[in-house]
Design an enzyme around this catalytic site. Sequence first.
Site, PDB file in Angstrom:
ATOM      1  N   ARG A 194      -0.268   4.249  -0.528  1.00 19.33           N
ATOM      2  CA  ARG A 194      -0.817   3.782  -1.803  1.00 19.33           C
ATOM      3  C   ARG A 194      -2.230   3.299  -1.509  1.00 19.33           C
ATOM      4  O   ARG A 194      -2.485   2.661  -0.488  1.00 19.33           O
ATOM      5  CB  ARG A 194      -0.003   2.613  -2.372  1.00 19.33           C
ATOM      6  CG  ARG A 194       1.290   3.010  -3.039  1.00 19.33           C
ATOM      7  CD  ARG A 194       1.085   3.808  -4.335  1.00 19.33           C
ATOM      8  NE  ARG A 194       2.338   4.162  -4.973  1.00 19.33           N
ATOM      9  CZ  ARG A 194       3.028   5.279  -4.741  1.00 19.33           C
ATOM     10  NH1 ARG A 194       2.572   6.176  -3.858  1.00 19.33           N
ATOM     11  NH2 ARG A 194       4.158   5.512  -5.380  1.00 19.33           N
TER      12      ARG A 194
ATOM     13  N   GLU B 148      -6.240   4.772  -9.227  1.00 21.08           N
ATOM     14  CA  GLU B 148      -6.091   6.160  -9.683  1.00 21.08           C
ATOM     15  C   GLU B 148      -6.069   6.205 -11.208  1.00 21.08           C
ATOM     16  O   GLU B 148      -5.462   5.326 -11.820  1.00 21.08           O
ATOM     17  CB  GLU B 148      -4.779   6.734  -9.140  1.00 21.08           C
ATOM     18  CG  GLU B 148      -4.822   6.867  -7.640  1.00 21.08           C
ATOM     19  CD  GLU B 148      -3.487   7.314  -7.043  1.00 21.08           C
ATOM     20  OE1 GLU B 148      -2.652   7.847  -7.783  1.00 21.08           O
ATOM     21  OE2 GLU B 148      -3.312   7.120  -5.839  1.00 21.08           O
TER      22      GLU B 148
ATOM     23  N   HIS C 148      -3.721  12.658  -5.076  1.00 23.02           N
ATOM     24  CA  HIS C 148      -2.313  12.207  -5.041  1.00 23.02           C
ATOM     25  C   HIS C 148      -1.343  13.386  -5.190  1.00 23.02           C
ATOM     26  O   HIS C 148      -0.690  13.544  -6.224  1.00 23.02           O
ATOM     27  CB  HIS C 148      -2.058  11.147  -6.122  1.00 23.02           C
ATOM     28  CG  HIS C 148      -0.851  10.300  -5.822  1.00 23.02           C
ATOM     29  ND1 HIS C 148      -0.718   8.994  -6.211  1.00 23.02           N
ATOM     30  CD2 HIS C 148       0.296  10.588  -5.145  1.00 23.02           C
ATOM     31  CE1 HIS C 148       0.451   8.514  -5.805  1.00 23.02           C
ATOM     32  NE2 HIS C 148       1.090   9.474  -5.157  1.00 23.02           N
TER      33      HIS C 148
HETATM   34  O1  LIG Z   1       3.603   8.882  -4.425  1.00 22.28           O
HETATM   35  C1  LIG Z   1       4.674   9.411  -4.418  1.00 22.28           C
HETATM   36  C2  LIG Z   1       5.917   8.705  -4.290  1.00 22.28           C
HETATM   37  O2  LIG Z   1       5.923   7.458  -4.326  1.00 22.28           O
HETATM   38  O3  LIG Z   1       6.952   9.371  -4.160  1.00 22.28           O
END
Ligand SMILES: O=CC(=O)O
Length: 335
Positions: free
Chosen positions: A248, A277, A295
């Site tokens: 993250r 984001e 992402h």
């Molecule tokens: O970012 C993707 C997830 O958390 O699976």
Amino acid sequence: MAKPKALLLGDIDHAKATWESLSDVADLVYPQSTNRKEFLDECRNGKYDGVVAAYRTFQSAGLTGNFDEELVKALPKSMRFLSHNGAGYDQVDVHACSARDPPILVSNVPTAVDDATADVNIFLILGALRGFNTSMLALRNGNWRGKPGPPLGHDPEGKVLGILGMGGIGRNLKKKAEAFGMQVQYFNRSKLSDELAGGAKYVSFDELLATSDVLSLNLPLNKNTRHIISTKEFGKMKKDIVIVNTARGAVIDEDALVKALENGQVLSCGLDVYEEEPKIHPGLVANPHVMLVPHMGTWTVETQTAMEEWCIANVRSALERGKLNSPVPEQKDLL
Ligand SMILES: O=CC(=O)O
């Protein structure tokens, strides 16, 4: 007797038939609202009364906002289960879900995400080590390799990869990185069993920072890990370190990262995730030594399908057995 209801927040793109098959045990309901205020009004006006379980996607935050205390309090008393589609569930305030009377039990998607995310991780490690971004940009701008030509890259072979957070993705990454000749060490809240560590060396947080050639962030975002890598931590790293993040964005202080790239402490980095984001720090966009992916860690047909199926199985289990298959660890005392 009336069936319980199951609420869908976000889209199901691959496992539609499986979702629809839940209609044998539940009435399937869908929000009409288009923003958080309207969604909260729908909750408060009783539109979702009778909903026992909800399925939510990462993108559904665009409709409901985060599952914070305000939202959790507005949800109907009937709601007992939340099946979150994703490994990371920082959009859900699990504490607020646990504190509500009755509590809302939350599940996430471990394991199904590991391969695809670790693949992106490897792509970013190789790309950042080799410095591919500068020449890929030059080529698209009609300049072949650019002038004066791209800097020489570095081989992964023999480099020390430090993994911060040795969960499923970290362990999957370890195996892949070893196939490229990297030496893997890790720091985790707790040391893994020898079997899980698979020979990776357990080091302290400071040793990980001081001795890794490549640092990979593979830990969840929570109040303890927000900005776990910032100016002080960059100062403890080897000069010319490569940083990769598929976890993250907010586990790294992006301002500090931009500065560490600019002052040459960090050689290059590869990022799949960002603090805000879909906004990206202009200092990252402007820096050719940064590989940027929007992402897409789990963005494959196979993985998205597996994740959807997993979440729907959690909803079915909640409805049929009153239990989630993969409850989040913070709620183990409630089970
Ligand atoms: O970012 C993707 C997830 O958390 O699976």
